[in-house]
Design an enzyme around this catalytic site. Sequence first.
Site, short mmCIF file in Angstrom:
data_model
loop_
_atom_site.label_atom_id
_atom_site.label_comp_id
_atom_site.label_asym_id
_atom_site.label_seq_id
_atom_site.Cartn_x
_atom_site.Cartn_y
_atom_site.Cartn_z
N TYR A 119 -7.45 3.52 3.98
CA TYR A 119 -7.40 2.43 4.96
C TYR A 119 -8.75 2.21 5.64
O TYR A 119 -9.04 1.11 6.09
CB TYR A 119 -6.36 2.74 6.04
CG TYR A 119 -4.95 2.32 5.72
CD1 TYR A 119 -4.31 2.76 4.57
CD2 TYR A 119 -4.25 1.49 6.59
CE1 TYR A 119 -3.01 2.39 4.29
CE2 TYR A 119 -2.95 1.12 6.32
CZ TYR A 119 -2.33 1.56 5.18
OH TYR A 119 -1.03 1.20 4.92
N LYS A 159 -1.95 13.98 -4.35
CA LYS A 159 -2.02 13.65 -5.77
C LYS A 159 -3.15 14.47 -6.37
O LYS A 159 -4.09 13.94 -6.98
CB LYS A 159 -2.22 12.12 -5.93
CG LYS A 159 -2.07 11.60 -7.34
CD LYS A 159 -0.64 11.63 -7.88
CE LYS A 159 -0.62 11.23 -9.34
NZ LYS A 159 0.72 11.40 -9.97
N ASP A 176 8.30 4.31 4.87
CA ASP A 176 9.27 3.21 4.68
C ASP A 176 10.45 3.69 3.84
O ASP A 176 11.60 3.38 4.13
CB ASP A 176 8.62 2.02 3.96
CG ASP A 176 8.08 0.96 4.92
OD1 ASP A 176 7.71 1.33 6.05
OD2 ASP A 176 8.01 -0.22 4.53
N ASP A 202 2.22 5.77 4.52
CA ASP A 202 2.72 4.40 4.74
C ASP A 202 3.91 4.16 3.82
O ASP A 202 4.96 3.68 4.25
CB ASP A 202 1.61 3.40 4.44
CG ASP A 202 2.06 1.97 4.63
OD1 ASP A 202 2.71 1.69 5.65
OD2 ASP A 202 1.78 1.13 3.75
N ASP A 241 4.28 11.15 -6.32
CA ASP A 241 5.33 10.50 -7.13
C ASP A 241 6.61 11.33 -7.11
O ASP A 241 7.72 10.79 -6.94
CB ASP A 241 4.83 10.25 -8.57
CG ASP A 241 4.19 11.47 -9.23
OD1 ASP A 241 3.92 12.47 -8.52
OD2 ASP A 241 3.97 11.43 -10.45
C1 IPM Z 1 2.79 0.60 9.23
C2 IPM Z 1 2.42 -0.78 8.74
C3 IPM Z 1 0.92 -0.95 8.89
C4 IPM Z 1 0.25 0.08 8.00
C5 IPM Z 1 0.40 -2.38 8.59
C6 IPM Z 1 1.09 -3.42 9.43
C7 IPM Z 1 -1.09 -2.46 8.77
O1 IPM Z 1 2.87 -0.97 7.44
O2 IPM Z 1 2.53 0.90 10.41
O3 IPM Z 1 3.33 1.37 8.45
O4 IPM Z 1 0.07 -0.17 6.80
O5 IPM Z 1 -0.10 1.13 8.51
MG MG Z 2 4.06 0.62 6.71
#
Ligand code: IPM
Ligand code: MG
Length: 361
Positions: free
Chosen positions: A143, A193, A254, A250, A226
Site C-alpha cells: 500500500y 507468502k 473481509d 485487507d 492462499d
Molecule cells: C479497508 C478498506 C481500505 C483498505 C480502502 C478503502 C482503502 O478496504 O479498510 O479494509 O484497502 O485498507
Molecule cells: Mg478492505
Amino acid sequence: MTSSHRITLLAGDGIGPEIMGVARQLLDAVAARHGFSLHYDEQPMGGAAIDATGVPLPESTLQACRASDAVLLAAIGSPQYDTLPREQRPESGLLGLRGGLGLFANLRPVKIIPALIEASTLRREVIEGVDLMVVRELTGGIYFGTPKGRVETADGVRAFNTMAYSDTEIDRIATVGFDLARQRGGRLCSVDKANVLDVSQLWRDRVERLHASSYPDVELSHLYVDNAAMQLVRDPRQFDVLLTGNLFGDILSDEAAMLSGSIGMLPSASLGAGGPGLFEPIHGSAPDIAGQDKANPMAMVLSAAMMLRVGLKQDAAAADLEAAVDRVLARGFRTGDLMGPGCTLVGCRAMGEQLLAALEG
Ligand code: IPM
Ligand code: MG
C-alpha cells in the site's frame, strides 16, 4: 472529577452520516450514564471533503485528529470519485490519515453473535464459537511501498507497486500480535507468502526470531496466504490471532468478516505508538443504499464501543453499548442485511431507537 474526552468525528460519505448519527446518540447516552463528557469535533473527510475543499484529507482535518483523544470514522468513498487521479480519491485520504497518525496496527475482531448464526452463508457447525482477531499491518507493505506508478515504455504501458517491509516494521506489528495472543487464547498464526516472496521470507524470519526471544509461551504457526484463505472458510475455529501484512490483511479481514453473517456487524481499531487511535466499521460507504434509512448502524456502534474501551479506557460504557446490540438482536430487530424469518425489519433510525431503549435493559 469527571473525565472528558475530545473525539474527532469523520462521518464521510454514503451511509456514513446516517450511522454516525446513531453512534453519536448512543455515545451521549452512555457518557451521561457513566459520568464522563465527550466533546465532538466534526471534520470533513473523503468525498465530503473533496466536495468542500478539493482534497480528501484536508490538513485541518488531520490536525484536528492529532489534537484529539480518539478518532471515530464512519465510511468513505463513492463511485463518483473513481475517475479522479489516485491522490485525490477518498481512499487516498484514508491512507493519508493512517499514515499521518502512524496507525500501523489494525485490529479486526470477528466474533460470532449467537443470534446471527443463521445469517451466515456458512453452516452453524462450522462457525459456532468463532472468536478470532485479525492483526493487519496498516502503514507499510504494498500500500505504501515505492517505487510505484505507471509509465509509457517502448513496449506499451507498465504499472507497478512495491511490496516492502523492514525488520523494524515487522517486529512492531508482530509484537502487537504476540501481546494480543497472550491476552486471548495464546495462539498466533502468521500469514505470508514465503514460498514465493522475499518480503514474506523476512516477515517469517522476524516473527520466528521474536517468538524465540520474547514469546516462547505463545503457540506460533505459519500459513501461506492462499491456504489461510481456504482454512478460514473450512475451519475458522482453529484461529485465535491472525497476524499479517497490509494487502493480505485487507483481503482476509473481509473474508473473516463474512463468517459473522454480515460485514455490517464488525468494528475495527487502528493504533499507533501512543497518540489517538482511529475506530471505524470494516464495511464501506454502501452508496447503493445511502440516504434511504436502510443502513445497519451496528458495526458503527460497536466501533464506538471499541473506541470507548481501547482508546478512552471507558470499559463500563463500552460494555453497555455491546450489551445493547446483543439485546436488540435477541429481540429480533434486524436491518435488511441481516433480515431472516420471524424477525422485525427496521431502518437505520429505528434501529438507533431500539439500541437507545436497550441501554436501559
Ligand atoms: C479497508 C478498506 C481500505 C483498505 C480502502 C478503502 C482503502 O478496504 O479498510 O479494509 O484497502 O485498507
Ligand atoms: Mg478492505
